[in-house]
Design an enzyme around this catalytic site. Structure first.
Site, PDB file in Angstrom:
ATOM      1  N   LYS A 196       0.862  -1.181   0.000  1.00  0.00           N
ATOM      2  CA  LYS A 196       0.000   0.000   0.000  1.00  0.00           C
ATOM      3  C   LYS A 196       0.897   1.228   0.000  1.00  0.00           C
ATOM      4  O   LYS A 196       1.624   1.475   0.954  1.00  0.00           O
ATOM      5  CB  LYS A 196      -0.930   0.012   1.211  1.00  0.00           C
ATOM      6  CG  LYS A 196      -1.929   1.165   1.141  1.00  0.00           C
ATOM      7  CD  LYS A 196      -2.920   1.104   2.269  1.00  0.00           C
ATOM      8  CE  LYS A 196      -2.457   1.790   3.513  1.00  0.00           C
ATOM      9  NZ  LYS A 196      -2.358   3.261   3.443  1.00  0.00           N
ATOM     10  N   ASP A 249      -2.976   4.285  -2.317  1.00  0.00           N
ATOM     11  CA  ASP A 249      -3.917   4.831  -1.319  1.00  0.00           C
ATOM     12  C   ASP A 249      -3.846   6.357  -1.315  1.00  0.00           C
ATOM     13  O   ASP A 249      -3.263   6.956  -0.414  1.00  0.00           O
ATOM     14  CB  ASP A 249      -3.562   4.252   0.059  1.00  0.00           C
ATOM     15  CG  ASP A 249      -4.601   4.598   1.104  1.00  0.00           C
ATOM     16  OD1 ASP A 249      -5.738   4.954   0.732  1.00  0.00           O
ATOM     17  OD2 ASP A 249      -4.277   4.499   2.299  1.00  0.00           O
ATOM     18  N   LYS A 267      -6.634   8.296  -1.512  1.00  0.00           N
ATOM     19  CA  LYS A 267      -7.862   8.811  -0.876  1.00  0.00           C
ATOM     20  C   LYS A 267      -8.351  10.084  -1.566  1.00  0.00           C
ATOM     21  O   LYS A 267      -8.492  11.142  -0.947  1.00  0.00           O
ATOM     22  CB  LYS A 267      -7.642   9.067   0.614  1.00  0.00           C
ATOM     23  CG  LYS A 267      -7.311   7.809   1.410  1.00  0.00           C
ATOM     24  CD  LYS A 267      -7.408   8.060   2.898  1.00  0.00           C
ATOM     25  CE  LYS A 267      -7.157   6.815   3.724  1.00  0.00           C
ATOM     26  NZ  LYS A 267      -5.745   6.403   3.778  1.00  0.00           N
ATOM     27  N   ASP A 315     -12.517  15.273  -4.177  1.00  0.00           N
ATOM     28  CA  ASP A 315     -12.594  16.620  -4.761  1.00  0.00           C
ATOM     29  C   ASP A 315     -13.894  16.663  -5.558  1.00  0.00           C
ATOM     30  O   ASP A 315     -14.717  15.742  -5.455  1.00  0.00           O
ATOM     31  CB  ASP A 315     -11.354  16.880  -5.630  1.00  0.00           C
ATOM     32  CG  ASP A 315     -11.016  18.368  -5.724  1.00  0.00           C
ATOM     33  OD1 ASP A 315     -11.952  19.178  -5.940  1.00  0.00           O
ATOM     34  OD2 ASP A 315      -9.819  18.718  -5.607  1.00  0.00           O
ATOM     35  N   THR A 357     -10.590   4.940  10.267  1.00  0.00           N
ATOM     36  CA  THR A 357     -10.582   4.210  11.538  1.00  0.00           C
ATOM     37  C   THR A 357     -10.027   5.067  12.684  1.00  0.00           C
ATOM     38  O   THR A 357     -10.094   4.664  13.836  1.00  0.00           O
ATOM     39  CB  THR A 357      -9.761   2.908  11.413  1.00  0.00           C
ATOM     40  OG1 THR A 357      -8.547   3.218  10.735  1.00  0.00           O
ATOM     41  CG2 THR A 357     -10.512   1.862  10.637  1.00  0.00           C
ATOM     42  N   ARG A 360       2.116  -0.131  10.886  1.00  0.00           N
ATOM     43  CA  ARG A 360       3.146  -0.124  11.923  1.00  0.00           C
ATOM     44  C   ARG A 360       3.382  -1.467  12.600  1.00  0.00           C
ATOM     45  O   ARG A 360       4.511  -1.749  13.002  1.00  0.00           O
ATOM     46  CB  ARG A 360       2.820   0.968  12.952  1.00  0.00           C
ATOM     47  CG  ARG A 360       3.124   2.359  12.398  1.00  0.00           C
ATOM     48  CD  ARG A 360       2.418   3.456  13.149  1.00  0.00           C
ATOM     49  NE  ARG A 360       0.997   3.489  12.843  1.00  0.00           N
ATOM     50  CZ  ARG A 360       0.168   4.405  13.300  1.00  0.00           C
ATOM     51  NH1 ARG A 360       0.621   5.372  14.080  1.00  0.00           N
ATOM     52  NH2 ARG A 360      -1.115   4.376  12.964  1.00  0.00           N
TER      53      ARG A 360
HETATM   54  O1  C5P Z   1       0.150   1.768  10.996  1.00  0.00           O
HETATM   55  P1  C5P Z   1      -1.288   1.401  10.750  1.00  0.00           P
HETATM   56  O2  C5P Z   1      -1.522  -0.092  10.652  1.00  0.00           O
HETATM   57  O3  C5P Z   1      -2.237   2.095  11.700  1.00  0.00           O
HETATM   58  O4  C5P Z   1      -1.570   1.983   9.285  1.00  0.00           O
HETATM   59  C1  C5P Z   1      -2.845   2.002   8.746  1.00  0.00           C
HETATM   60  C2  C5P Z   1      -2.808   2.453   7.341  1.00  0.00           C
HETATM   61  O5  C5P Z   1      -4.133   2.389   6.826  1.00  0.00           O
HETATM   62  C3  C5P Z   1      -2.346   3.885   7.133  1.00  0.00           C
HETATM   63  O6  C5P Z   1      -1.565   3.897   5.928  1.00  0.00           O
HETATM   64  C4  C5P Z   1      -3.612   4.689   6.979  1.00  0.00           C
HETATM   65  O7  C5P Z   1      -3.446   5.769   6.102  1.00  0.00           O
HETATM   66  C5  C5P Z   1      -4.560   3.664   6.370  1.00  0.00           C
HETATM   67  N1  C5P Z   1      -5.999   3.854   6.615  1.00  0.00           N
HETATM   68  C6  C5P Z   1      -6.575   3.905   7.875  1.00  0.00           C
HETATM   69  N2  C5P Z   1      -7.929   4.087   8.008  1.00  0.00           N
HETATM   70  C7  C5P Z   1      -8.699   4.157   6.953  1.00  0.00           C
HETATM   71  C8  C5P Z   1      -8.138   4.111   5.665  1.00  0.00           C
HETATM   72  C9  C5P Z   1      -6.772   3.931   5.541  1.00  0.00           C
HETATM   73  O8  C5P Z   1      -5.869   3.796   8.862  1.00  0.00           O
HETATM   74  N3  C5P Z   1     -10.028   4.248   7.086  1.00  0.00           N
END
Ligand code: C5P
Length: 229
Positions: free
Chosen positions: A32, A59, A61, A64, A116, A208
C-alpha cells in the site's frame, strides 16, 4: 480465495521503503503506497515496485469535485495498479466519475467509508454528524456500491454489517489492525488480523505492526498465515 495482507508502506522516501523490503526478497507482496511516499517518489516508484513483482494498492484517498477526481484517475489509469482509494464522502457523482475513469483497466476502486481514526465523538462533535457511526459507514458503502465501486475501506467492526447491507461481493478491506500484544498508536477502532477476517474482512491493511516490528518478515508471515488458515 487467499486474503491479502496489504503492507502500508508509510515511509518518507524510496530509500527507506527499499531498505524495509530487503528481508522480503523473492516474495510478491501487496504494497500500500500512500500519500507520503507517492508525493515524494511518484509514479516511477510505483512502477519500480511493480517490476519487483509486487501488487500495488495506491492509497491516495481522492476527494474533490467529480470532474477533478475523474480527471486525476484518467491520469493514473495507465499505471494499472491493483487498487486505488477515493473517499466515499465525496459523494455518489464523484464516485461514479471515478469509476468511469478507470473502466477497462484491472484497477479496483475502494471507497473509504469512515477513517478508523474517527470515533463517534469526533464524528458527532467535530464533523457535526450526529448519526451513529455504523449507519454512516453503511450509508457511504451503499452509495459506493450504487456508483459501481468494487469495495470499501472500513473498520473491521463494520465489515460484516456492510456486506449484509450492500452484498457479499462488495470488498471490505480493513485497516486499524493491531496484534494482540501491540501498541494502538493513533487508531481508535482496532482488531487483530484473525478477528478482522472473522468479522468479514476480505483483506487487511497492516502498517506499523509490521513496519515497526523488530522482525518485519516473520511478523508479516505469521499474520498472512493466521488469516489464511
Ligand atoms: O500503521 P497502521 O496499521 O495504523 O496503518 C494504517 C494504514 O491504513 C495507514 O496507511 C492509513 O493511512 C490507512 N488507513 C486507515 N484508516 C482508513 C483508511 C486507511 O488507517 N479508514
Amino acid at each position: 480465495m487467499t486474503k491479502p495482507t496489504f503492507i502500508a508502506c508509510d515511509f518518507k522516501s524510496r530509500e527507506e521503503c527499499i531498505e524495509f523490503l530487503q528481508p522480503f526478497a523473492g516474495e510478491s507482496l501487496y504494497l500500500k503506497i500512500g500519500m507520503e511516499l507517492f508525493y515524494r517518489e511518484g509514479r516511477e516508484f510505483v512502477e519500480a515496485c511493480q517490476s519487483m513483482g509486487h501488487k500495488i494498492f495506491l492509497d491516495l484517498k481522492l476527494h474533490d469535485i467529480p470532474n477533478t477526481v475523474g480527471s486525476a484517475l484518467k491520469n493514473l489509469k495507465d499505471l494499472n495498479v491493483d487498487y486505488i482509494t477515493i473517499h466515499a464522502s465525496g459523494g455518489y457523482e464523484m464516485m461514479s466519475q471515478a469509476q468511469l475513469a478507470i473502466e477497462g483497466t484491472k484497477t479496483k476502486l475502494l471507497a473509504v467509508t469512515v477513517l478508523t481514526s474517527i470515533d463517534q465523538e469526533i464524528l458527532s462533535n467535530e464533523l457535526m454528524n450526529p448519526s451513529p457511526l455504523k449507519e454512516v459507514a453503511l450509508g457511504l458503502a451503499a452509495s459506493a456500491k450504487r456508483a459501481g465501486v468494487a469495495g470499501c475501506i472500513c473498520s473491521a467492526f463494520e465489515a460484516q454489517d456492510i456486506k449484509n447491507h450492500v452484498g457479499e461481493d462488495f470488498l471490505c478491506i480493513t485497516p486499524g489492525i493491531r496484534l494482540a500484544d501491540g501498541s494502538v498508536d493513533d487508531q481508535k477502532r482496532i482488531m487483530t488480523p484473525t478477528q478482522a477476517v472473522a468479522n468479514g474482512a476480505d483483506g487487511i491493511v497492516v502498517g506499523r505492526a509490521i513496519t515497526k516490528s523488530e522482525t518485519p518478515y516473520e511478523t508479516y508471515m505469521s499474520i498472512k498465515e493466521s488469516i489464511n488458515e
